[in-house]
Enzyme design. Sequence first.
Site, short mmCIF file in Angstrom:
data_model
loop_
_atom_site.label_atom_id
_atom_site.label_comp_id
_atom_site.label_asym_id
_atom_site.label_seq_id
_atom_site.Cartn_x
_atom_site.Cartn_y
_atom_site.Cartn_z
N GLU A 151 64.73 28.95 84.14
CA GLU A 151 64.16 29.85 85.15
C GLU A 151 64.12 29.15 86.51
OE1 GLU A 151 63.49 33.12 85.03
OE2 GLU A 151 63.30 32.66 87.15
N GLU A 155 57.11 29.91 92.70
CA GLU A 155 55.77 30.48 92.79
C GLU A 155 55.56 31.00 94.21
OE1 GLU A 155 52.95 27.56 91.41
OE2 GLU A 155 54.06 27.30 89.56
N LYS A 207 69.55 23.22 85.41
CA LYS A 207 68.19 23.36 85.93
C LYS A 207 67.71 22.06 86.57
CE LYS A 207 64.04 24.64 86.72
NZ LYS A 207 63.68 25.57 87.76
N ALA A 255 60.37 19.61 107.33
CA ALA A 255 59.72 18.32 107.07
C ALA A 255 58.24 18.55 106.78
CB ALA A 255 59.88 17.42 108.29
N GLY A 260 55.53 18.66 96.06
CA GLY A 260 54.59 18.58 94.94
C GLY A 260 54.89 19.72 93.99
N CYS A 263 56.99 21.48 89.27
CA CYS A 263 58.38 21.30 88.86
C CYS A 263 59.06 20.04 89.41
CB CYS A 263 59.19 22.54 89.25
SG CYS A 263 58.71 23.98 88.29
N ARG A 331 49.10 21.63 90.84
CA ARG A 331 49.74 20.52 90.13
C ARG A 331 50.55 19.64 91.09
NH1 ARG A 331 52.09 23.90 85.02
NH2 ARG A 331 52.20 25.55 86.58
N1 LIG Z 1 55.87 27.19 87.49
C1 LIG Z 1 57.07 27.35 88.02
O1 LIG Z 1 57.22 27.65 89.20
C2 LIG Z 1 58.29 27.16 87.17
C3 LIG Z 1 59.54 27.57 87.66
C4 LIG Z 1 60.66 27.40 86.86
C5 LIG Z 1 60.53 26.81 85.61
N2 LIG Z 1 59.31 26.40 85.17
C6 LIG Z 1 59.22 25.84 83.82
O2 LIG Z 1 58.69 26.83 82.95
C7 LIG Z 1 57.88 26.23 81.94
C8 LIG Z 1 56.50 26.85 81.97
O3 LIG Z 1 55.89 26.53 83.19
P1 LIG Z 1 54.56 27.26 83.69
O4 LIG Z 1 54.30 26.78 85.07
O5 LIG Z 1 54.68 28.71 83.43
O6 LIG Z 1 53.49 26.63 82.66
P2 LIG Z 1 51.98 27.08 82.41
O7 LIG Z 1 51.26 25.85 82.03
O8 LIG Z 1 51.49 27.91 83.55
O9 LIG Z 1 52.06 28.07 81.14
C9 LIG Z 1 52.38 27.66 79.85
C10 LIG Z 1 51.59 28.53 78.89
O10 LIG Z 1 52.07 28.32 77.56
C11 LIG Z 1 50.96 28.44 76.67
N3 LIG Z 1 51.36 27.85 75.37
C12 LIG Z 1 51.58 26.56 75.07
N4 LIG Z 1 51.96 26.45 73.77
C13 LIG Z 1 52.01 27.70 73.27
C14 LIG Z 1 52.34 28.24 71.99
N5 LIG Z 1 52.74 27.48 70.98
N6 LIG Z 1 52.27 29.58 71.83
C15 LIG Z 1 51.87 30.37 72.83
N7 LIG Z 1 51.55 29.92 74.06
C16 LIG Z 1 51.61 28.60 74.28
C17 LIG Z 1 49.85 27.75 77.41
O11 LIG Z 1 48.58 28.12 76.92
C18 LIG Z 1 50.10 28.23 78.84
O12 LIG Z 1 49.37 29.42 79.12
C19 LIG Z 1 57.90 24.74 82.22
O13 LIG Z 1 58.91 24.13 81.46
C20 LIG Z 1 58.26 24.67 83.70
O14 LIG Z 1 58.90 23.47 84.04
C21 LIG Z 1 58.20 26.58 85.91
#
Ligand SMILES: NC(=O)c1ccc[n+]([C@@H]2O[C@H](COP(=O)([O-])OP(=O)(O)OC[C@H]3O[C@@H](n4cnc5c(N)ncnc54)[C@H](O)[C@@H]3O)[C@@H](O)[C@H]2O)c1
Length: 450
Positions: A151, A155, A207, A255, A260, A263, A331
Amino acid sequence: MRIAMIGTGYVGLVSGACFAEIGHEVACVDTDARKIDGLRNGVMPIYEPGLKELVARNVDANRISFTTNLAEAVAGADAVFIAVGTPSRKSDGHADLSYVYAAAHQIAEAITGPIVIVTKSTVPVGTGDEVVRIVRETNPDARAWVVSNPEFLREGAAIDDFMHPDRVVIGLDDEEARATMAAIYAPIESESSPVVFTNRRTSELIKYAANAFLAIKITFINEVADLCEAVGADVTDVSRGIGLDKRIGTRFLNAGPGYGGSCFPKDTLALLKTSEDFASPIRVVDVVAQVNETRKRAMGRKVLAAMGGNPRGRTVAVLGLTFKPDTDDMRAAPSLSIIQALQDAGVRVRAHDPEGVEQARLLMNGVEFVDDPYAALEGADAVAIVTEWDIYRKLDLARIKQLLAAPVLLDLRNIFTRDAAEGVGLEYHAIGKGIRPSADRAQSTRIAAE
Ligand SMILES: NC(=O)c1ccc[n+]([C@@H]2O[C@H](COP(=O)([O-])OP(=O)(O)OC[C@H]3O[C@@H](n4cnc5c(N)ncnc54)[C@H](O)[C@@H]3O)[C@@H](O)[C@H]2O)c1
C-alpha cells in the site's frame, strides 16, 4: 467480491472502507475489541480526513462490517488482506513480522474454500514465501494463493490516494490469483492508475525501494538546506529550480526537520537489514537513515541556539506534534526528538496540535498541552513550528509577536516568509534561508573566489 481485512488501523480501515465504496462486501477484523466496538458505534480509531463519512456511508449500504472474529470474516471470502503492523523489531531494527505470521496462521485455520491471501502490510522480501509455508503447514488441504499488494497511501490524503493511486502493484507467483486481484481493483484501475503485475518478491521490494527513494529525496534537500544557510542561498528557490526539471519533480523537496512517521524510519531500516542479509548493501540508504536521525535532535539545538544564552527555566511554545499535518499519528515524529532535546537543556515546553495531543500524551513527559495555538505562545521565550498544519499558516504574526516574551520564531517548515515575520518585529529562523546582508554576502563571495 467478498473481502476480509485483517487489521483495522491506518491502512486496513482506509483500504476496507474504500473497497466497500467501490462495491465490494468488506468485513474488517481487529484483535482490539475497543476499536471494533467504537467502529460499530461510528467512532473512528484514527483521525483521517473524510474517513468517518466514508465509513458511515458504507455501513448504511451494508457493505462494511466490523468484527473481532477473524474466522467468521474469512469463511467464504474471495480474498483476505493482511494489514497488520510491521514495526521495527527492538532487538535489531528488522521488520517485526510476528503480527503478519500470527494473522497468516489464524487465516489458514479459518479457510473454508478457495481464497487469495494478500499481504498489504509492508513486509521484507521473502515474507510471502513464509506465509505460503505457514498456510501449507497449518492447513495442508486449503486452496489458497499468496499475493503481495503493498500500500502506498499517505496519511492525511489516504482516501484520495487509495481511490486514485499513481499505481497499484500486485505481486503473484500463481496465475490463479490474478483474476481475483484484477476484479478487486477493476473499479480503481485507469490510465492514470495502472495496475502493475509482477512476481511476489519484486512487489515486496518495490514498496521498500519506493519509500527509501523518497527518504533519500527528503534528506537530500534537508542537507542542501543546511548548505543554503552556510552560503547565503534560499532552499525554497533551489527546490523549485531543480524540481521543475521533470526528471527530478517538485514533490518531496520541502526542507524540514527530518522525516518521521510510521513508514520511512522503519522501512529504511528494514531495507538495510534485508540488504545486509543478502550481502548486497545499499549504502546510500544507510547514510540517509543516519543523517535523518541526527537531524531531528539537531533541530532541538537549533531552537536552543536561537534563544541565545542559558535556556534553562525558559519556555518554548511548540506548534505541531504529529509527523505531518492531517493525521494524529505520532510515530517517530520529529517533535519527539526536538522536545526531548529542549527538555534535556532544562527548557519548559508548552505544545499545541490540532489532532495529535491524545497520542502525544502517551509518548511525552512534562509537556504542557494547550487547546489553542495562541495560548501556547503567552509569555514564551520562543516559538517553534514543527508541523505545517494549515491553521498555523493562518496565524496572525503581529499577535504572535505580542504574546511572546521574546520575539523568536523558528519556522521549521518554512510556512512564513522572512519579510512577513521581520515586518512585525519577529526574529525569524527558518530552514535553508541563508539570506544575509549584501556586504556580508560580498565578503563571502570574495573569500570563496580567493
Ligand atoms: N500508516 C501508513 O501510512 C502506511 C502506509 C502504507 C503502508 N503501511 C503499512 O501497513 C501496515 C499497517 O500499518 P498501519 O499504520 O495501518 O498499522 P496500525 O498499527 O495502525 O494498525 C494495525 C492494526 O492491526 C491490528 N492487528 C494486529 N494483529 C492482528 C490480528 N492478528 N488480527 C486482527 N488485527 C490485528 C492491530 O490491533 C491494529 O489495529 C504496516 O506494515 C505499514 O508499514 C502503512
